[in-house]
Design an enzyme around this catalytic site. Structure first.
Site, short mmCIF file in Angstrom:
data_model
loop_
_atom_site.label_atom_id
_atom_site.label_comp_id
_atom_site.label_asym_id
_atom_site.label_seq_id
_atom_site.Cartn_x
_atom_site.Cartn_y
_atom_site.Cartn_z
N VAL A 1 -35.92 16.40 10.55
CA VAL A 1 -37.34 16.11 10.81
C VAL A 1 -37.49 15.81 12.29
CG1 VAL A 1 -39.26 14.56 10.36
CG2 VAL A 1 -37.84 15.35 8.47
N GLY B 1 -36.30 11.90 16.03
CA GLY B 1 -35.89 12.87 15.02
C GLY B 1 -34.84 12.26 14.11
N LYS B 2 -34.57 12.89 13.02
CA LYS B 2 -33.48 12.45 12.13
C LYS B 2 -33.14 13.62 11.24
CE LYS B 2 -31.20 8.57 11.16
NZ LYS B 2 -30.87 7.46 12.06
N GLY B 3 -31.89 13.64 10.76
CA GLY B 3 -31.48 14.71 9.86
C GLY B 3 -30.58 14.18 8.78
N ASP C 1 -24.70 9.09 12.03
CA ASP C 1 -25.40 8.04 11.28
C ASP C 1 -24.51 7.77 10.06
OD1 ASP C 1 -28.03 6.50 11.02
OD2 ASP C 1 -27.98 7.48 9.07
#
Ligand code: NAD
Length: 433
Positions: free
Chosen positions: A76, A121-123, A162
């Site tokens: 995202v 952002g992050k995934g 993460d």
């Protein structure tokens, strides 16, 4: 964290149920509260409450038994007003689009309050990484990176580790992206091993940031870290480094804990010795010359500062009244709920929120990216000095806002973040008009 379903319906239309996750709802509530404090333009606020882009990919992976298993992955890209998207990649069985979106929104907020030139952002991939072999994990990571290829890059979107991912995962991502573009591109990810463009100081950066912030908070209340009593919940990457750096600065670390329980010594622990014990025994259970207490008891000790560095949701409205620490510096993400923060603030406990207190990791990630782009690497002292300067500045801005608006530091830090984003969005305008 709220899971109130009426609030969720207010935030999302029935067609947006994929966004409906408590983490994202919580982020939206915080954005709304901060927007009120700075009289945010409603048009800007509307834009801040939705991700700019969300990518879903299917990831077929050759497993060790030669079967092919199809995983689902996400990235995202929440907001890019201030610079390229930046945020970690999570491998966990609970990963879903709504969770990744909430985490991406929080990265936008954290990057902005830290003053970094990044969007958020992050995934993530829905998988249980503990059940994958090294080869399967590598295959999964490489195909995911390949699917995201057109959307990531040193000037576009820079992932990092993460939960469930580490420096080896980043090495595979960097290699895959570099192979597909034809030349070595270390700046595509951060949190890499030093040998391939990682930064010195990255491993201890979050814990060191916690300590820099705590030092500044002590200064603000007319005290010093030297001689202060501190309890640390969680003795992993963040907690053990925070305990070590505070110990080195003369603080008395009277209690530490891990998932097996907590240990207490009113004279203060020799932290390097505790770290050696963990290296050998993996747990604190048999640590000698101390009193064994529960994690709940550790949280309620009468100390000058408490560093919760384990999990989210540790201090809630249920135990906030029992907290006797004078100050809480959030090393973990979300250890004190919003409701508990209000209770603690009312009884005079100084809570330094995660978006500032644990920002050391993303700040040194930023340094890694800058060093990769320049192909010029700094020594550890330079990195730590620059980290201190950036994180202290972020603390000061939050502190000033909290005094100006007479609100707790969490609300104030959110307001500083949204204010910076609003100014930049108004200057950039809307394309096309
Ligand atoms: P980690 O896995 O290295 O350490 C977690 C520690 O918490 C371990 O000691 C574990 O035993 C302990 N723990 C687990 N459950 C517990 C419980 N119920 N009670 C007490 N202790 C418990 O993780 P980490 O990287 O240190 O991350 C900790 C927190 O900090 C997470 O919330 C993470 O999102 C956040 N964080 C980490 C970084 C980073 O750079 N590592 C950066 C920002 C935020």
């Amino acid at each position: 964290m709220s899971s109130d379903s009426s609030l969720m319906t207010d935030y999302f239309s029935p067609q947006e149920s994929h966004l409906n996750h408590p983490l994202f709802v919580n982020a939206l509530q915080s954005i709304d509260e901060a927007a009120k404090l700075i009289n945010c333009d409603p048009n800007i606020l509307g834009r801040l409450k939705r991700p700019k882009r969300g990518i879903t990919v299917s990831i077929p992976v050759r497993m060790d038994d030669y079967s092919i298993k199809v995983f689902t992955g996400y990235r995202v890209q929440y907001n890019s007003t201030l610079g390229p998207y930046k945020g970690g990649i999570r491998y966990h069985q609970d990963v879903c689009f709504g969770e990744v979106t909430g985490l991406a929104a929080l990265m936008m907020i954290k990057n902005s309050v830290m003053g970094l030139p990044y969007g958020g952002g992050k995934g993530g991939i829905t998988c249980d990484p503990t059940k994958l072999s090294r080869t399967e994990k590598q295959n999964l990571t490489r195909r995911y990176t390949s699917e995201l290829g057109p959307f990531i890059g040193p000037t576009k979107d820079i992932p990092a580790p993460d939960v469930g991912t580490d420096s080896q995962t980043m090495a595979w991502m960097m290699d895959t992206y570099s192979q597909e573009t034809g030349f070595a591109q270390p700046g595509v990810v951060t949190g890499k091993p030093v040998e391939i463009g990682g930064s010195l100081g990255r491993a201890g950066a979050t814990g060191l940031g916690v300590v820099f912030v705590a030092e500044r908070a002590f200064e603000r209340v007319g005290k010093s870290m030297k001689g202060a009593t501190i309890a640390v919940q969680g003795f992993g990457n963040v907690g053990s480094h925070a305990a070590l750096y505070a110990h080195e600065r003369g603080a008395k670390i009277v209690a530490v804990s891990d998932v097996s329980g907590a240990i207490y010594n009113g004279d203060g622990f020799n932290i390097p010795d505790v770290i050696d014990h963990i290296k050998e025994n993996k747990t604190l259970i048999n640590y000698p010359r101390c009193q064994h207490i529960t994690n709940e008891e550790l949280l309620c000790l009468p100390v000058d500062a408490l560093f919760p560095c384990a999990l989210e949701g540790q201090i809630t409205e249920k135990n906030a009244d029992k907290i006797q620490a004078k100050m809480i510096v959030e090393g973990a993400n979300g250890p004190v709920t919003n409701d508990a923060t209000k209770i603690l603030h009312a009884k005079g406990v100084f809570v330094v929120p995660d978006i500032i207190a644990n920002g050391g990791g993303v700040v040194v990630s930023y340094f890694e990216w800058v060093q990769d782009i320049m192909s010029f690497f700094w020594d550890e002292d330079e990195i730590n000095n620059r980290l201190k300067s950036i994180i202290t500045k972020a603390f000061d801005k939050g502190y000033t806002m909290s005094k100006e608006k007479n609100v707790d530091m969490r609300a104030a830090a959110m307001a500083v973040s949204i204010d910076r984003l609003q100014k930049a969005m108004l200057l950039r305008g809307l394309y096309p008009r």
